[in-house]
Motif scaffolding. Sequence first.
Motif, short mmCIF file in Angstrom:
data_model
loop_
_atom_site.label_atom_id
_atom_site.label_comp_id
_atom_site.label_asym_id
_atom_site.label_seq_id
_atom_site.Cartn_x
_atom_site.Cartn_y
_atom_site.Cartn_z
N SER A 1 49.82 12.89 109.44
CA SER A 1 49.43 13.74 108.45
C SER A 1 48.83 14.21 109.21
O SER A 1 47.86 13.90 109.78
N ASN B 1 50.92 14.82 103.05
CA ASN B 1 51.87 14.87 103.09
C ASN B 1 51.85 14.08 104.39
O ASN B 1 51.60 13.93 105.79
N TRP B 2 52.67 13.16 104.73
CA TRP B 2 52.77 11.99 105.63
C TRP B 2 54.47 11.67 106.11
O TRP B 2 55.04 12.25 105.82
N THR B 3 54.54 12.03 107.74
CA THR B 3 55.08 11.67 108.47
C THR B 3 55.60 10.31 109.37
O THR B 3 54.74 10.62 109.76
N PHE C 1 48.69 14.59 115.11
CA PHE C 1 48.10 14.36 113.02
C PHE C 1 46.70 14.27 113.13
O PHE C 1 46.06 13.75 114.01
#
Length: 248
Positions: free
Chosen positions: A59, A64-66, A97
């Motif tokens: 993140s 928000n996370w990927t 990140f």
Amino acid sequence: MAKLSRDLTSGTLHPRENISGSGALGALNAENVINADGASTVSLDLRGTFSLTVEVAGSVDGTNWTLLAVRSISGGTYLAAVTGAAAGAWVAACAGFAKIRARVTAYTSGAATATLLAATGLLDDRLLGEVSSNAATITAALSTAATLTLTAPGAGLRHYITGLRIERHAAALLTAGTTPVVITTTNLPGALAFSIPVEAAAQGSVYEKSMEPARAIMASAQNTATTIVAPLTTSVIWRLSATFYVAP
């Protein structure tokens, strides 16, 4: 040479060290989160007795996370998540990140001690383009279309084609024609296609067409099936083969 990072509380510079954190993952949505500012690589180590699925994500803003695809620290193909009961260590690239987390997305039983380590060292994936870890082939029936399907590899992952082979087996005498047979594909750049000549050929003969690119061809979309399709051709048996690897 040590990498320097700024301590915002004092405005000084100091050597950047690895960042690590451990925690128990023993329930659905349980997670372990660490800072990863300036890190290039993250490792996940799971120990204990457990049966669950753990997903690693990064993140920028902490909200928000990927998803970060991982592979075994000893090498091999990439995975969208670590699933099962086997202890081990996995690694992923995480540059860009600010935070990294390991999160349980499916839970059956037990608890895993999860350790995350964010490091400045680069992830060495130089062999990915040189070693094909997967292969698939299909042989159609006589006078039948053939579709070779590489199944969707999972979230955050795509196919990288290292080789493709098309074989046309003449089950009977073939006569020459004017329009080539076109082998089509999906999920490859430019809707990649191949022309197979319609030529006179003796019964039992084989026409072969191979492609071995100097660099792997990257599939257009992640988590999407890739197909190679040979149309129905009278008196022909098609065999389609592909070598590939899976990576982000």
